[in-house]
Scaffold this motif. Structure first.
Motif, short mmCIF file in Angstrom:
data_model
loop_
_atom_site.label_atom_id
_atom_site.label_comp_id
_atom_site.label_asym_id
_atom_site.label_seq_id
_atom_site.Cartn_x
_atom_site.Cartn_y
_atom_site.Cartn_z
N GLU A 1 -34.55 -18.01 7.89
CA GLU A 1 -34.58 -17.19 9.10
C GLU A 1 -35.76 -16.22 9.06
O GLU A 1 -36.45 -16.00 10.07
N PRO B 1 -36.19 -22.45 11.99
CA PRO B 1 -35.67 -22.54 10.62
C PRO B 1 -35.36 -23.97 10.19
O PRO B 1 -35.53 -24.33 9.03
N ARG C 1 -26.06 -13.44 11.41
CA ARG C 1 -27.35 -14.10 11.43
C ARG C 1 -27.21 -15.50 12.03
O ARG C 1 -26.10 -16.01 12.22
N TRP D 1 -29.04 -18.65 10.95
CA TRP D 1 -29.15 -19.87 10.17
C TRP D 1 -28.01 -19.97 9.16
O TRP D 1 -28.14 -19.72 7.97
#
Length: 875
Positions: free
Chosen positions: A88, A98, A440, A442
């Motif tokens: 990320e 990513p 987040r 990813w």
């Protein structure tokens, strides 16, 4: 004869291609042979492999190749721990997706691993960011939730202000985030937890079954789980000082025996009583706010300066209504440990003593050494924490602490307050539930939909996987999924109204907590994801040999143990609870550091010279002197990194493998040196030269060990080596196995030099020796072994050959050495035939120089012979 040097650049790619074309290492689940599963901790696709990978995967590969040669159906897979923050961050910094960054790195690292000649089943390869992988993870999350192993609740969490995400307690190291290194803050957030505490006792008990795990790892897990037996004790509040509506303070203690040494109560800043007391006390409110802004990990609080604030509230001592103690808000008490309150006994706890000295609180010794004098025993700067005898404790005086514990518990359990016992025995664990929510992008999406009417609703199984959106932006701080204009908008599966997807993703340690099970069945795409065939004696799980770093003793290994139990409880696997039968934690690869006038420089940039034992270094580009520093773990920051590609390109993979195995015990750090690598390369060349020189004389010769004649000594050495090398590999003593092979080459070499003139029996024994040698070093130097096998004119691939068997008759020595004593004191050794009778042993002893000199012509009084043990001549 002249022999060409072994050329790894030509040989190694050739044999790697041959293994791949024959699919030699592809494993079939229905193979009837006994199964053996060897696995190294899979890598994060950061872009390049490092020397630590080389060491780790070489060790696992030796085990895999050896077990394959021993006739097992070996599973040795490879995959990628592919979700996580580095991808990320790279996406944000380099304006790439990513996913693209991750898969490009996977291709690069896969190519590097293949140059190592690893016997991996690449047909089972997967990355944890593959939707086909995390679909099953989402299904397991929902099944865990349904079975009560998942909970969503508001809690005080560790917040990493740099990574802008929450962290589990295990991911806070010395008060800092395990990745960012930033000081962690406390926040109140609604988060998802795996209820690992529900299995705390089982996880603790299970450690006793792991007899092939390092003791230090089991101890670390035991301490982290932290089982303690104590007393849950209710202290009445002094009504004159208590806030309105508050009547008692409940405390958990493992030392109720020290109750007469109590001098204060300490409560967490978030304790309800602290909050109540702060409502009308601005100074206390300010103190509490300051504590909340600081680091929150238990490790940090243990070392931080102890600070407290007297709330003015007092508690009544359970055994003396006239005795009250002050209640302090203290920075070293956490709300999520015990009840968030303790009683302080300064004489028996160093933390409590430091606090008491700072705030001028009483220090009353209540336990002293058994041989001390109660009238004079005092506490200085150190608390007394050992066993002993109770003093200054009224009816407990003279008892041991254990007896006092029982007496206090018995008395207080009998006291009723508001219809409940004042105290009750309780088992407490240090372990806390596993916080898995991460703010987040990813990571594996949490498959939950939030509806205003229906609450939190699971995504239906037929709608899995919940996929990550590709069109994601990292321009804003915080969670990109939360900022996405459409992804989080959906409809409620229950009522059909507008609803929101959960925008948190799972902790990446979830991904690595079950990957070993997925390798056993990577093609299974059923909704149930039950790995049916692993049940029973022919199953793959648990992993027979797991290899990785000790830094994962808590995070990964404890989580995997919990996850396997949860998978079994919800029907995803049908195996015993433990995921890894055998665990080996290898040491790191370390290297010297070098520093020039402009900072750290890499080994590739310098030249080292040695004169009369003094080493110095200069920078190749400028010739300026470079300081040779300490030996440390290879790291990019200090530039003491050696690129595996450079080593393999210069010396070959087998040299790198051999050096990694030979230089030090595998559990210890290995110091990477150019001299060590060159030494390993010289052995590669020597082995090749010796075998290729022997080949012409051994052409067409059938291997046969010699039991007598001039070659008997050779065959004995070979067959002893076969036994010893096999035993060392079984116990992962790779460096000792390597040492045995060095010795064997030294033994074989003289026979090679005279092979052309040797008789038929000697050449047959030599052929037996050389073939055994090749098969034994094949797991370690597989490319060289294949090349030597061809040079010898043998058929097939060494990688398909069985491990050599030793002849039991050849590993028994014909002679033994007995200690030779005179009047009970050893004066020498007596070497004699193993089958010698007592009279022969006595005659040999009398004929020895040391006995003849001691007797000086006289007769011995007697000769004592303990068969196979000792000879004692009494003068």
């Amino acid at each position: 004869m002249a022999t060409e040097r072994y050329n790894p650049r030509a040989s190694e790619p050739k044999w790697q291609k041959a293994w791949e074309e024959t699919q030699l290492f592809a494993t079939k689940n229905d193979d009837p042979r006994e199964k053996y599963y060897v696995l190294e901790m899979f890598p994060y696709p950061s872009g390049r492999i490092h020397m630590g990978h080389v060491r780790n995967y070489t060790m696992g590969d030796v085990v895999a190749r050896y077990k394959r040669a021993k006739g097992f159906n070996v599973l040795h897979p490879m995959g990628w721990d592919a979700f996580g923050l580095p991808a990320e961050n790279a996406a944000r910094d380099n304006k790439v997706n990513p996913r693209a960054w991750t898969y490009e790195n996977i291709e690069t690292m896969k190519g590097q691993l293949k140059t190592m000649g690893l016997s991996l089943d690449w047909s089972r390869e997967f990355a944890t960011c593959d939707p086909s992988y995390y679909r099953h993870q989402q299904k397991m999350f929902l099944d865990f939730w349904k079975s009560g192993l998942v909970e969503r609740r508001n809690a005080k969490v560790n917040w990493d202000p740099v990574d802008m995400t929450v962290l589990a307690n295990e991911q806070v190291i010395d008060g800092r985030g395990w990745r960012s290194g930033a000081l962690v803050e406390q926040r109140d957030l609604t988060q998802w937890f795996f209820k690992i505490t529900s299995m705390a006792q089982d996880l603790l008990d299970g450690l006793d079954t792991l007899d092939r795990w390092p003791d230090k790892v089991k101890l670390m897990q035991s301490n982290w789980i932290g089982r303690s037996e104590g007393l849950q004790l209710r202290w009445k509040l002094d009504p004159a000082t208590a806030p309105e509506g508050e009547t008692e303070l409940e405390v958990y203690t493992t030392r109720p025996d020290t109750i007469f040494g109590a001098s204060f109560m300490a409560i967490a800043a978030d304790h309800p009583l602290a909050k109540k007391a702060a409502e009308n006390n601005p100074a206390l409110a300010s103190f509490i706010a300051e504590i909340r802004r600081r680091g929150t990990s238990a490790a940090e609080l243990e070392t931080a300066e102890k600070q407290g604030f007297d709330t003015g509230i007092r508690v009544v001592h359970p055994f003396d209504e006239s005795w009250t103690l002050p209640v302090h808000v203290a920075n070293f008490v956490l709300m999520d440990y015990g009840t968030g309150a303790i009683f302080g006994c300064p004489s028996g706890d160093q933390r409590d003593l430091d606090f008491a000295r700072k705030y001028d609180l009483p220090v009353v010794p209540v336990v002293m050494p058994a041989d001390a004098d109660a009238a004079t025993f005092t506490i200085g700067d150190e608390a007394y924490t050992d066993d002993g005898v109770m003093i200054n404790s009224r009816f407990l005086d003279g008892m041991s602490p254990k007896e006092a514990f029982e007496e206090v518990a018995k008395r207080l359990e009998a006291v009723q307050i508001d219809g409940r016992p004042q105290a009750k025995r309780k088992v407490q664990f240090r372990l806390r539930d596993w916080l898995i929510s991460r703010q987040r992008y990813w990571g594996c999406p949490i498959p939950v939909i939030h509806c205003d009417d229906c609450g939190s609703v699971p995504v239906p199984a037929n709608q899995l996987p919940v996929l990550l959106p590709d069109d994601v932006s990292f321009d804003k701080p915080g969670n990109p999924l939360d900022h996405h204009p459409t992804w989080k908008r959906t409809s409620c599966p229950t009522c059909g109204k507008d609803a929101r997807r959960d925008t948190d993703t799972m902790d990446t340690f979830v991904d690595s907590s079950w990957y070993f099970a997925r390798f056993t069945d990577p093609w299974n795409e059923t909704e149930a994801t039950t790995l049916d065939y692993v049940d029973g004696k022919n199953g793959w799980l648990g992993v027979d040999q797991y290899i990785g770093g000790i830094e994962h003793a808590i995070l990964h290994l404890l989580y995997s143990r919990f996850f396997t139990r949860a998978m079994k409880a919800t029907g995803h696997v049908n195996v015993v609870e433990e995921p890894f039968k055998g665990l080996f934690t290898q040491g790191m690869v370390v290297h010297e550091t070098y520093k020039g006038s402009q900072g750290w420089v890499s080994p590739a940039e310098i030249t080292i010279t040695e004169v009369d034992g003094d080493r110095s270094a200069t920078l190749d580009a400028t010739g300026e002197p470079v300081e040779i520093g300490s030996i440390e773990k290879m790291s990019k920051s200090k530039k003491n990194v050696v690129d595996p590609d450079d080593i393999i390109g210069s010396y070959g993979a087998d040299t790198a493998r051999w050096f990694m195995l030979s230089d030090s015990p595998p559990e210890r750090d290995v110091i990477w040196t150019e001299a060590g690598v060159e030494g390993a390369h010289r052995f590669v060349q020597r082995a090749w030269r010796m075998i290729s020189e022997a080949a012409p004389a051994l052409e067409g010769v059938a291997p046969a060990p010699a039991h007598d004649g001039e070659a008997a000594a050779l065959s004995k050495s070979v067959h002893k080596a076969i036994k010893a090398v096999g035993e060392e590999i079984e116990r992962l003593g790779f460096n000792k196995a390597v040492a045995k092979l060095y010795e064997l080459v030294n033994t074989i070499s003289p026979y090679v030099q005279k092979a052309s003139s040797s008789d038929e029996a000697t050449r047959a024994a030599l052929r037996d020796a050389v073939e055994a040698l090749i098969k034994m070093f094949a797991p370690m130097m597989p490319h060289l072994a294949e090349e030597c096998w061809v040079a010898l004119g043998a058929k097939g691939l060494v990688a398909e050959q069985a491990w050599p068997t030793f002849d039991p008759a050849l590993i028994v020595d014909d002679e033994i050495t007995l200690p030779l004593q005179i009047n009970g004191k050893k004066r020498g050794d007596l070497t004699i035939s193993r089958n010698a009778d007592q009279s022969e042993i006595q005659a040999a002893a009398l004929a020895s120089d040391v006995v003849r000199a001691a007797l000086d012509g006289k007769e011995p009084r007697k000769i004592i012979v303990v068969p196979q043990r000792i000879v004692n001549v009494v003068i």
